[in-house]
Design a protein around this motif. Structure first.
Motif, PDB file in Angstrom:
ATOM      1  N   THR A  20       0.975  -1.204   0.012  1.00 49.92           N
ATOM      2  CA  THR A  20       0.054  -0.090  -0.058  1.00 49.92           C
ATOM      3  C   THR A  20       0.919   1.123  -0.082  1.00 49.92           C
ATOM      4  OG1 THR A  20      -1.463  -1.358   1.523  1.00 49.92           O
ATOM      5  CG2 THR A  20      -2.025   0.979   1.050  1.00 49.92           C
TER       6      THR A  20
ATOM      7  N   THR B 147       0.817   5.493   0.824  1.00 49.28           N
ATOM      8  CA  THR B 147       0.058   6.594   1.544  1.00 49.28           C
ATOM      9  C   THR B 147       0.051   7.708   0.317  1.00 49.28           C
ATOM     10  OG1 THR B 147       1.495   5.884   3.069  1.00 49.28           O
ATOM     11  CG2 THR B 147      -0.267   7.456   3.568  1.00 49.28           C
TER      12      THR B 147
ATOM     13  N   LYS C 275      -3.664   4.618  -0.040  1.00 49.09           N
ATOM     14  CA  LYS C 275      -4.497   4.953   1.154  1.00 49.09           C
ATOM     15  C   LYS C 275      -4.239   6.469   1.391  1.00 49.09           C
ATOM     16  CE  LYS C 275      -4.181   4.195   6.285  1.00 49.09           C
ATOM     17  NZ  LYS C 275      -3.864   5.596   6.825  1.00 49.09           N
TER      18      LYS C 275
END
Lengths: 301, 297, 453
Positions: free
Chosen positions: C55, C57, C90
């Protein structure tokens, strides 16, 4: 407590002759002074304390549109709990649980480290224990803000940035100096004879700690618990600098963010302030004597 | 300020020595504290001799930051503001708390109830109270719809007031405890000699509370040096720079202009000032000679 | 409770024994279990920036417009591109008042974001100098989607030394003079086209006890907008360009002094009311003052429309009017010049563990879906297909007005604080704050700015 000599009233002061039949009740308790000036003063202060609290509660129950045009001091015509819902739905519960975790952990660390330290400082008077003690005295003068930048460096290097530990560890460290002082003072009051008695029974230092010292030091320990817990609960600077995302956010930082988030939605903002006070208020109701006693212990040195 | 033990004659016989914990027990605390407080303090001092913007690596620049500290007009303003704020906070909080504390020491029932109410502000965190007053003082939608926080004096007084509103309950407690300790016999004697209420207050109560006043003063002074969230939330150092006290100046230097070297210089100066001030207060008042709680109350 | 550091030399044992026995074991046990939970959650939350193809950010400025970015993130996470790049995104929304410091501290830590919001130009100068932003020029050149996806002038507006470092991801943000249509109708006023007309309107409004302009003085950057336009209208865009290029003497240009003097006149005249110093834009104060009719006009970036739409939709839909900043007689600046932010950009952190995912995600910003979301919000995208989409805007007139304004502008000056970068920008803010609160006179303001290095 030193009893200084009082300035004695001189002979030129008048000594009112009391008529024989009049009872001397007025002078019996110095505390029974029907003092109109003090009464007025305390009434004024009462207003000063209550008005913001009232405004806070009243506004928090008003709906937002009305608040933008009305006066917060007027009681709401249709009180509503919407604002509290708004706040609770903005992650308030999470903020609360984070803060509780921080407070409990900080208290745990502080007690776990400071009690043995105080024990050693009081019981073993070597050069090292004295030096350790003086180290903490030095620590009292270090304001947390001065070390925020290097702490940030340290925390970043340890890869703890933006975690609850980043808040917990420094907060615990800065609660230590006062805690050490309080505990050392308390432990010092425990008489050597008791230790000697246990030593004669062949008790180890560990057993003495748990069976003698800690039970007798309850007062100091509760002071430290309250002090450390309040430091953790109210801490703002460390969460501000060392955390950023939602996950490790604590109550104080959450309130700060609510200022931007709710802005002139003053009812919601004030609802969040009210909610933030409820946990300590609950503790206050339940354990008022312990709380106040503990606080008096911190201050009364 | 050495609070080392009064000598207790402990016969250092082998048997008694056995019950003493080794110095190793103190190690975890010392290590933890050194790592999270002492080392950062030393680092802050080191950083004050570097230039660092948070992104690259710190670059040594010798005394440049300290020179800047001495030349910076904002620092003078900030220092003056900090001193003024401390003095004003002390005056406000001491006078009110002392009077309230003495009053609350009385045993009438209504005083107990009122004292409980007076204590409520203390239950809110500093942040919460600052947010509360920020909302109440909003010039368009708050209680007093005037630009309180937009004028220099208004902003300054707001900070003093908010600080007092929060901490006066705590100091009231201290004074209350202290006042309760004063032996009644002193007042009775004075009353018999004809001293009136005010005379009793100034001749008995105040002198007896000397130690308490000292304790409270030290707490207020050291505390005022670190007022931060109140300024950040209420005024952001404004209007202009008129409430930018030293801790706020440090925050701004570090986290708004990213001049961490300079911020560290300010921080080091702040620590020196705090330490110096504490030592001075302690020495002046013979504080360090106190041994137990009872003395201060 | 930092004020409660006392020198405590011990508790006289009799205090505080109100029956609560803090059993040490209980405390230790609670502390240990709390530590465990914290430790586990700390390990979890520290994993912001992709642990190896995971993931990533993305930091975004947390205001009303984030819904567009959130939609893009949701879209991307479900897409095939996400699977190919083996990564999801995210989104972290940072509250506006705290964005710049938070970005700085985060970028200096191991848990720095992979993608971060910025204003281009000076705002990323420090990051570029520290190698904390990826040079995207070649990537854009070689990718038709990115190369042809955006208006070239906007893409270039965020450059540093001719190289691209960011992908446009918000609408264009010229500063516009908004006004309250019903108040103007009641007072029989027309939006001003010259400065004299503006002063005239002020007088009439004050007579009717309405504050002419809403102003979020406590944030300072709304005040900056006034100076930006005044300097541009008086002296043209070259005045600031000189300062932007590093010549601090540029502050000595007579246009700057004149602008500061005009500001002082406005303030003394009550054009902003008496309370503006402690009113904030960021927390909704100034928009509320404007929407509620306490003030009749508001000089603000074009996002004011979407802000009002979010907070006071009725006002936005029926009463919000807009106009260009008036001309100043005997000024040399073209009345068509615009100040503000060309757009906002997303840049990539070179330390990212999943650059492919980051680039794939950013391509979504050129997509029609993304542009349509921006349009629905009331913004004008900076994509090359923008003009065609304007008719589906909630307010097509407003969209067209903005688009034409930017397209026809001979010069678009970037907000001064973003152009100068964090350090100088903050110091400039302080001086502007002092000017507007009357702490500095116009000439003091000018000499202070000349000293900004």
């Amino acid at each position: 407590m030193s009893h200084d000599t009082l300035p004695r009233p001189t002979a030129t002061d008048k000594r009112p002759e009391r008529p024989a039949g009049r009872p001397n009740r007025r002078r019996r308790h110095w505390t029974r002074r029907a003092n109109p000036l003090a009464g007025l003063g305390s009434a004024v202060w009462l207003v000063i304390v209550l008005v913001p609290i009232y405004a806070m509660l009243s506004a928090s129950l008003t709906s937002q549109d009305k608040s933008l045009t009305g006066n917060p001091l007027k009681p709401p015509t249709d009180p509503t709990l919407d604002n509290y819902n708004t706040v609770l739905n903005s992650g308030f519960g999470h903020l609360l649980s984070n803060t509780v975790i921080v407070a409990v952990t900080v208290v745990g660390i502080v007690l776990g480290l400071c009690v043995p330290l105080a024990y050693v400082a009081v019981r073993t008077r070597t050069r090292w224990s004295g030096a350790a003690f003086r180290l903490f005295l030095l620590g009292v003068a270090i304001p947390a803000q001065a070390v925020v930048v290097p702490l940030y460096l340290l925390i970043a290097k340890l890869d703890l940035y933006d975690s609850l530990l980043a808040v917990i560890l420094p907060t615990a460290a800065f609660a230590m100096p006062v805690s050490v002082l309080v505990l050392t003072g308390t432990l010092r009051d425990i008489s050597e004879d008791l230790y000697e008695a246990m030593a004669l029974d062949g008790a180890s230092p560990l057993r003495m700690l748990f069976q003698l010292t800690i039970p007798l030091a309850k007062g100091g320990i509760s002071t430290v618990v309250i002090y450390a817990a309040l430091q953790a609960w109210n801490g703002f600077l460390f969460p501000l600098i060392f955390t950023q995302s939602d996950e490790p956010r604590v109550l104080t930082l959450g309130l700060f963010n609510y200022v931007s988030q709710f802005g002139v939605n003053i009812p919601a903002l004030l609802a969040s302030v009210v909610l933030s006070g409820i946990p300590i208020f609950a503790v206050y109701l339940v354990a008022r004597r312990a709380l106040i006693g503990g606080l008096m212990g911190v201050g009364g040195k | 300020m050495s609070v080392t033990d009064p000598a207790v004659a402990t016969p250092k016989r082998g048997k008694v020595r056995a019950g003493r914990p080794s110095a190793v027990w103190a190690l975890p605390a010392v290590l933890f504290f050194t790592f999270f407080a002492i080392v950062p303090m030393a680092l802050a001092f080191y950083l004050s001799f570097t230039k660092w913007d948070g992104l690259g690596d710190p670059k040594p620049v010798g005394l440049a930051n300290w020179q800047k500290l001495l030349d910076d007009p904002r620092l003078t303003q900030s220092l003056t503001l900090t001193v003024l704020l401390t003095a004003a906070s002390w005056a406000f909080q001491t006078v009110v708390a002392l009077l309230l504390g003495v009053w609350a020491a009385g045993r009438q029932r209504n005083r107990a109830v009122l004292s409980a109410i007076f204590f409520v502000p203390f239950l809110l965190s500093s942040t919460a109270i600052s947010v509360l007053f920020y909302a109440l003082l909003d010039p368009n939608f708050g209680i007093i719809q005037k630009d309180t926080l937009g004028s220099s004096s208004g902003a300054f007084l707001a900070i003093v007031f908010v600080g007092g509103w929060q901490f006066i309950p705590f100091h009231t407690l201290i004074y209350q405890g202290g006042a309760r300790q004063i032996p009644q016999v002193l007042y009775q004697a004075a009353a018999i000699d004809g001293a009136g209420r005010y005379r009793q207050f100034f001749s008995i109560t105040l002198p007896q509370l000397r130690h308490t006043i000292t304790t409270s003063t030290v707490l207020i002074v050291v505390g005022s040096l670190t007022y931060f969230e109140t300024v950040l939330i209420l005024t952001k150092g404004g209007p202009g720079t008129d409430t930018a006290i030293l801790p706020y100046l440090m925050y701004e230097a570090g986290f708004k202009t990213y001049d961490f070297g300079y911020a560290s210089a300010i921080a080091s100066a702040l620590v020196l000032a705090a330490t110096g001030l504490s030592l001075l207060l302690v020495r002046l008042t013979g504080f360090g000679g106190m041994r137990s709680t009872r003395e201060g109350m | 409770m930092e004020s409660n550091r006392g020198r405590s030399t011990g508790t006289g044992g009799a205090i505080g024994t109100g029956g609560t026995a803090f059993s040490r074991r209980w405390v230790l046990g609670a502390g240990a279990s709390a530590l465990l939970t914290t430790g586990l959650s700390a390990c979890g939350s520290g994993e912001g920036s992709g642990g190896g193809g995971g993931t990533i950010t993305a930091f975004v400025y947390g205001d009303d417009a984030v819904k567009v970015q959130q939609a893009a993130v949701d879209r991307f996470n479900k897409s095939a591109a996400s699977k190919t790049a083996k990564g999801k995104v995210k989104l972290e929304k940072i509250p506006g008042s705290d964005y710049l410091p938070k970005l700085r501290t985060a970028m200096g830590s191991p848990s720095a974001p992979d993608v971060f919001f910025n204003w281009g130009g000076g705002s990323i100068k420090a990051y570029q100098a520290a190698d904390k932003v990826v040079d995207l020029t070649d990537i854009i050149e070689n990718d038709p989607v990115l190369k042809n996806g955006f208006l070239p002038s906007v893409l270039a507006a965020g450059d540093l030394k001719g190289r691209h470092y960011g992908i446009p991801m918000r609408g264009m943000q010229p500063v516009i003079l908004f006004y309250n249509k019903s108040v103007f109708a009641e007072q029989k006023l027309q939006p001003p086209t010259t400065w004299d007309e503006l002063l005239d309107i002020n007088t009439k409004l004050k007579k009717a006890k309405i504050t002419p302009f809403a102003l979020g003085g406590s944030d300072v950057w709304p005040e900056l907008m006034w100076l930006e336009y005044l300097v541009d209208r008086i002296g043209g865009p070259e005045v600031f360009k000189r300062i932007q290029d590093g010549d601090a003497e540029g502050w000595g240009d007579p246009a700057v002094l004149k602008a500061a003097e005009m500001v002082k006149e406005l303030i003394d005249d009550g054009a902003f009311g008496s309370k503006f110093t402690s009113v904030s834009y960021v927390n909704g104060g100034a928009p509320a003052v404007f929407a509620k009719g306490k003030a009749a006009m508001h000089l603000m970036g074009s996002w004011e429309y979407s802000t009002q739409l979010g907070k006071f939709p009725d006002f936005a839909k029926s009463n919000l009017g807009w106009a260009a900043f008036p001309e100043i007689e005997d000024g040399v600046g073209d009345v068509r010049n615009v100040v503000g932010n060309p757009t906002n950009y997303w840049s990539i952190n070179p330390r990212t563990q999943n650059k492919d995912a980051a680039i794939a995600f950013l391509k979504d910003c050129a997509s029609e879906a993304y542009a349509k979301d921006l349009v629905a919000l009331g913004d004008v995208p900076t994509t090359s297909n923008a003009a065609a989409l304007l008719s589906s805007a909630p307010n097509p007139e407003y969209a067209k007005f903005q688009y034409d304004m930017v397209e026809q502008a001979p010069a678009f000056t970037l907000s001064w604080d973003q152009a100068l970068g964090d350090e100088l920008g903050t110091k400039m803010h302080t001086e502007i704050g002092k000017l507007f609160t009357g702490k500095s006179s116009p000439s003091q303001f000018v000499s202070a700015c000349k000293g900004l290095k």
